[in-house]
Design a protein around this motif. Sequence first.
Motif, PDB file in Angstrom:
ATOM      1  N   PRO A  63       0.845  -1.494   0.085  1.00  0.00           N
ATOM      2  CA  PRO A  63      -0.072  -0.131  -0.108  1.00  0.00           C
ATOM      3  C   PRO A  63       0.749   1.251  -0.055  1.00  0.00           C
ATOM      4  CG  PRO A  63      -0.708  -1.638   1.680  1.00  0.00           C
ATOM      5  CD  PRO A  63       0.487  -2.065   1.008  1.00  0.00           C
ATOM      6  N   ASP A  64       2.008   1.329   0.830  1.00  0.00           N
ATOM      7  CA  ASP A  64       2.725   2.419   0.658  1.00  0.00           C
ATOM      8  C   ASP A  64       3.503   2.914  -0.485  1.00  0.00           C
ATOM      9  OD1 ASP A  64       2.594   3.159   3.205  1.00  0.00           O
ATOM     10  OD2 ASP A  64       4.654   2.617   4.003  1.00  0.00           O
ATOM     11  N   GLU A  65       4.025   1.702  -1.106  1.00  0.00           N
ATOM     12  CA  GLU A  65       4.569   1.844  -2.334  1.00  0.00           C
ATOM     13  C   GLU A  65       3.516   2.419  -3.656  1.00  0.00           C
ATOM     14  OE1 GLU A  65       7.530   1.350  -1.975  1.00  0.00           O
ATOM     15  OE2 GLU A  65       8.439   1.555  -4.155  1.00  0.00           O
ATOM     16  N   LEU A  66       2.240   1.775  -3.465  1.00  0.00           N
ATOM     17  CA  LEU A  66       1.337   2.476  -4.500  1.00  0.00           C
ATOM     18  C   LEU A  66       0.982   3.947  -4.252  1.00  0.00           C
ATOM     19  CD1 LEU A  66      -1.391  -0.622  -4.554  1.00  0.00           C
ATOM     20  CD2 LEU A  66       0.069   0.001  -6.374  1.00  0.00           C
ATOM     21  N   GLU A  67       0.991   4.092  -2.703  1.00  0.00           N
ATOM     22  CA  GLU A  67       0.751   5.447  -2.540  1.00  0.00           C
ATOM     23  C   GLU A  67       1.829   6.413  -2.768  1.00  0.00           C
ATOM     24  OE1 GLU A  67      -1.043   5.650   1.481  1.00  0.00           O
ATOM     25  OE2 GLU A  67       0.049   7.895   1.448  1.00  0.00           O
ATOM     26  N   ARG A  68       2.994   5.984  -2.603  1.00  0.00           N
ATOM     27  CA  ARG A  68       4.156   6.764  -3.383  1.00  0.00           C
ATOM     28  C   ARG A  68       4.031   7.105  -4.742  1.00  0.00           C
ATOM     29  NH1 ARG A  68       9.703   6.258  -3.594  1.00  0.00           N
ATOM     30  NH2 ARG A  68       9.622   4.115  -4.274  1.00  0.00           N
ATOM     31  N   PHE A  69       3.710   6.030  -5.432  1.00  0.00           N
ATOM     32  CA  PHE A  69       3.525   6.144  -7.202  1.00  0.00           C
ATOM     33  C   PHE A  69       2.244   7.446  -7.341  1.00  0.00           C
ATOM     34  CE2 PHE A  69       1.498   4.497 -10.937  1.00  0.00           C
ATOM     35  CZ  PHE A  69       2.321   5.042 -11.844  1.00  0.00           C
ATOM     36  N   GLU A  70       1.183   6.999  -6.558  1.00  0.00           N
ATOM     37  CA  GLU A  70       0.162   7.942  -6.756  1.00  0.00           C
ATOM     38  C   GLU A  70       0.644   9.484  -6.580  1.00  0.00           C
ATOM     39  OE1 GLU A  70      -2.615   6.993  -8.206  1.00  0.00           O
ATOM     40  OE2 GLU A  70      -2.244   4.736  -7.800  1.00  0.00           O
ATOM     41  N   ALA A  71       1.494   9.669  -5.382  1.00  0.00           N
ATOM     42  CA  ALA A  71       1.870  10.977  -4.875  1.00  0.00           C
ATOM     43  C   ALA A  71       2.718  11.390  -5.801  1.00  0.00           C
ATOM     44  CB  ALA A  71       2.411  10.914  -3.623  1.00  0.00           C
ATOM     45  N   ALA A  72       3.564  10.620  -6.865  1.00  0.00           N
ATOM     46  CA  ALA A  72       4.575  11.329  -7.607  1.00  0.00           C
ATOM     47  C   ALA A  72       3.812  11.511  -8.917  1.00  0.00           C
ATOM     48  CB  ALA A  72       5.568  10.028  -7.993  1.00  0.00           C
ATOM     49  N   LEU A  73       2.618  10.856  -9.158  1.00  0.00           N
ATOM     50  CA  LEU A  73       1.694  11.267 -10.486  1.00  0.00           C
ATOM     51  C   LEU A  73       1.071  12.631 -10.078  1.00  0.00           C
ATOM     52  CD1 LEU A  73      -0.062   8.118 -11.219  1.00  0.00           C
ATOM     53  CD2 LEU A  73       1.679   9.028 -12.596  1.00  0.00           C
ATOM     54  N   ALA A  74       0.690  12.678  -9.103  1.00  0.00           N
ATOM     55  CA  ALA A  74      -0.121  13.919  -8.710  1.00  0.00           C
ATOM     56  C   ALA A  74       0.931  14.965  -8.707  1.00  0.00           C
ATOM     57  CB  ALA A  74      -0.469  13.869  -7.352  1.00  0.00           C
ATOM     58  N   LEU A  75       2.063  14.802  -8.150  1.00  0.00           N
ATOM     59  CA  LEU A  75       3.191  15.935  -8.301  1.00  0.00           C
ATOM     60  C   LEU A  75       3.578  16.379  -9.666  1.00  0.00           C
ATOM     61  CD1 LEU A  75       5.068  17.884  -6.634  1.00  0.00           C
ATOM     62  CD2 LEU A  75       6.567  16.003  -6.333  1.00  0.00           C
ATOM     63  N   SER A  76       3.651  15.176 -10.369  1.00  0.00           N
ATOM     64  CA  SER A  76       4.027  15.678 -11.838  1.00  0.00           C
ATOM     65  C   SER A  76       2.881  16.414 -12.527  1.00  0.00           C
ATOM     66  CB  SER A  76       3.974  14.067 -12.643  1.00  0.00           C
ATOM     67  OG  SER A  76       5.045  13.380 -11.879  1.00  0.00           O
ATOM     68  N   ASP A  77       1.730  15.963 -12.336  1.00  0.00           N
ATOM     69  CA  ASP A  77       0.636  16.770 -12.951  1.00  0.00           C
ATOM     70  C   ASP A  77       0.693  18.268 -12.495  1.00  0.00           C
ATOM     71  OD1 ASP A  77      -1.451  16.862 -14.580  1.00  0.00           O
ATOM     72  OD2 ASP A  77      -3.134  16.119 -12.789  1.00  0.00           O
ATOM     73  N   GLU A  78       0.873  18.273 -11.197  1.00  0.00           N
ATOM     74  CA  GLU A  78       0.970  19.563 -10.772  1.00  0.00           C
ATOM     75  C   GLU A  78       2.107  20.632 -11.355  1.00  0.00           C
ATOM     76  OE1 GLU A  78       0.591  19.137  -6.325  1.00  0.00           O
ATOM     77  OE2 GLU A  78       2.008  20.592  -6.258  1.00  0.00           O
ATOM     78  N   GLN A  79       3.236  19.884 -11.543  1.00  0.00           N
ATOM     79  CA  GLN A  79       4.541  20.719 -12.079  1.00  0.00           C
ATOM     80  C   GLN A  79       4.004  20.970 -13.515  1.00  0.00           C
ATOM     81  OE1 GLN A  79       7.071  17.518 -11.575  1.00  0.00           O
ATOM     82  NE2 GLN A  79       7.869  18.196  -9.638  1.00  0.00           N
ATOM     83  N   LEU A  80       3.561  20.175 -14.316  1.00  0.00           N
ATOM     84  CA  LEU A  80       3.063  20.335 -15.682  1.00  0.00           C
ATOM     85  C   LEU A  80       2.063  21.530 -15.737  1.00  0.00           C
ATOM     86  CD1 LEU A  80       2.911  16.627 -17.200  1.00  0.00           C
ATOM     87  CD2 LEU A  80       4.555  18.461 -17.783  1.00  0.00           C
ATOM     88  N   GLU A  81       0.879  21.452 -14.609  1.00  0.00           N
ATOM     89  CA  GLU A  81       0.316  22.530 -14.750  1.00  0.00           C
ATOM     90  C   GLU A  81       0.961  23.891 -14.651  1.00  0.00           C
ATOM     91  OE1 GLU A  81      -3.064  21.369 -15.297  1.00  0.00           O
ATOM     92  OE2 GLU A  81      -3.677  23.590 -15.432  1.00  0.00           O
ATOM     93  N   ARG A  82       1.671  23.928 -13.580  1.00  0.00           N
ATOM     94  CA  ARG A  82       2.702  24.959 -13.589  1.00  0.00           C
ATOM     95  C   ARG A  82       3.136  25.503 -14.763  1.00  0.00           C
ATOM     96  NH1 ARG A  82       4.335  23.576  -8.213  1.00  0.00           N
ATOM     97  NH2 ARG A  82       6.112  22.630  -9.093  1.00  0.00           N
ATOM     98  N   VAL A  83       3.852  24.445 -15.418  1.00  0.00           N
ATOM     99  CA  VAL A  83       4.634  25.021 -16.861  1.00  0.00           C
ATOM    100  C   VAL A  83       3.472  25.368 -17.729  1.00  0.00           C
ATOM    101  CG1 VAL A  83       5.823  24.038 -19.032  1.00  0.00           C
ATOM    102  CG2 VAL A  83       6.132  23.224 -16.581  1.00  0.00           C
ATOM    103  N   LYS A  84       2.332  24.978 -17.848  1.00  0.00           N
ATOM    104  CA  LYS A  84       1.382  25.335 -18.679  1.00  0.00           C
ATOM    105  C   LYS A  84       0.862  26.693 -18.398  1.00  0.00           C
ATOM    106  CE  LYS A  84      -2.661  23.280 -18.696  1.00  0.00           C
ATOM    107  NZ  LYS A  84      -3.479  21.931 -18.719  1.00  0.00           N
ATOM    108  N   ARG A  85       0.584  26.911 -17.062  1.00  0.00           N
ATOM    109  CA  ARG A  85       0.253  28.268 -16.726  1.00  0.00           C
ATOM    110  C   ARG A  85       1.188  29.495 -17.015  1.00  0.00           C
ATOM    111  NH1 ARG A  85      -1.483  26.601 -11.570  1.00  0.00           N
ATOM    112  NH2 ARG A  85       0.471  27.008 -10.677  1.00  0.00           N
ATOM    113  N   LYS A  86       2.489  29.233 -16.760  1.00  0.00           N
ATOM    114  CA  LYS A  86       3.520  29.947 -17.221  1.00  0.00           C
ATOM    115  C   LYS A  86       3.487  30.386 -18.717  1.00  0.00           C
ATOM    116  CE  LYS A  86       7.049  29.044 -13.651  1.00  0.00           C
ATOM    117  NZ  LYS A  86       8.322  28.548 -13.577  1.00  0.00           N
TER     118      LYS A  86
END
Length: 603
Positions: free
Chosen positions: A49-72
């Motif tokens: 479960p921890d490992e799955l959660e780490r993966f989900e968190a990395a996906l969410a963070l990546s999404d956030e970063q791309l969103e920031r690139v898009k905004r800029k």
Amino acid sequence: MSGTGSGSADGRWLAGIAASPGIAIGRAHVIDRRRVKTPRRRIEDFEIPDELERFEAALALSDEQLERVKRKLREREGEDHFQIIEAHQLILHDEHLVEPTRRRIREERANAEWALRRTVEEIKSVFDAIEEDYFRERRSDIDFVGDRILRNLLGEQVDAIGTPAAGAVVIAHDLSPADTAHLHRASCAAFVTDAGGKTSHSAILARAFEIPAVVGVERATEKIANGAMVIVDGMRGQVLIAPTQEELEDYRGRSRRHSAFVGELLGNRDLPAETTDGARVHIFANVEIAEEIPSAMDHGAEGIGLYRTEFLFLERADLPREEEHFMHARGVLRRVTPFPVTFRTFDLGGDKVVAFAGAGKEANPALGLRSIRLCLKERGLFKTQLRGLLRASAHGRARIMFPMISGVTELREAKGVVEEAKDELRKEGLPFDESIPVGIMVEMPSAAMTADLLARECDFLSIGTNDLIQYSLAIDRGNEHVDYLYHPLHPAILRTVRYVVDAGHAAGVRVGMCGEMAGEPMFALVLCGLGLDELSMNSTSIPVVKSVIRASGLAEARKLAQDALALATVEEVERCVHEAMAQRFSEDLLRAAGEVSGSKTTG
Ligand code: PEP
Ligand code: MG
């Protein structure tokens, strides 16, 4: 696609692929982003479960970063250039990426980094099997997304390319579209990459942003030292390290002449391509992704003559839905209105089936289940696209064009699917352009030989010389060993073009050309003489082709075509065309024209 050679004996000249025209001189900013190591670690049940959660968190963070690139990007560029970032977000959430990774964590007890890396490799191997360069190059998008998630899993800094000083020449292994946009904002002068091809997304964006670029330069990141002075020649596909004073002067002169020439040509971009005796040729742009549209219109395109819709497919592992086709095409039409857009229906390669339908690998993909053949086999996929395009046609001047038509039976079948889609839309009360023109690409000898019959049953013909030359002269367009046989002025090609144009005109339909031959300024005169009504090309060629046409008379163009058609060999035809052009245009203009279009014949 790899570099075209290692360059000069003293190691100062590096050769690659000319990806975006222009000359830049500056200090190298080498981006060293070595591959992250991802060893396998077997995890215990309780860790899953921890490992799955780490993966989900990395996906969410990546999404956030791309969103920031898009905004800029949006703040600085408006709506124009962020669709590629959106494509990366789509990949990020794609079930083909996410599900197998989760499964590996759960069932193979693998750590998230390893599970992700394996999944990325698996997806890339599907892309690797694809023969056509621009399909194969899409695997770098998967790479970029995978790398971002991976670095987030490892807690590394993701957008670590930093901000080079304005005017720097960026040297990198490969650049994602997000990187390219970032470097554009940082006002970097040029970029050079080890990897990539002319049609990789970063190259496409470099052209749209008009940043000179050379890609596919073997081991550029190893050979060029940080801070070294370099010259990037995006027209010849060359990089010169540590230039001498004399070389610097020479390139500064060339750069000034190039800018002056481009500036001068752009001054005429809105004038029509009309010969001195009043004949009008319509000049359109070839476009792969919506990001290129502003550049196309800025260069004076009178519409889009070839919109390669298969690019919608290449950034993802699933199929676009009707709504996406509709929204995308409507967006394109809105930006090009009042000019027309010719949407070419999917021209997917045979191996592409592997990714979606699980079909086997083909021995001869160029002759296999590709393009319109695939669409007629996968009717659902085809009709979904047609419904989307038809619905979009209510919002502008759309045309539909079928690729790789081999004869009348296939044309009738494809038109039958258009009719079915129209019937459905009528019943559903959804608006579309009832008289939307439907045409075909003529890119096989069988279509050329039956152009008279085909022209009676469609609204326009467009000659796709890239494939027409490949199939007529039996030379694989992607094989550098037979590249020496690639001659658009081969008598067989000239005769074919003449036959198709005459057949189309006899049936009362317009005949255009949208292969690379159409954007070659050296051929503009002879193509006018052969009677083409429309030429569709890469955007940067538009002003120079317009200038050649505006300075010529139709009568002399016809005479040239007649003379060329009477000759027996490629060499004679080439000499005849080159001499005719040299008589009319200055050597400087022809050389500069060749450079603008990346021409092989004049460079
Ligand atoms: C052609 O074949 O000439 C053409 C324009 O299509 P593509 O290059 O996409 O095959
Ligand atoms: Mg083609």
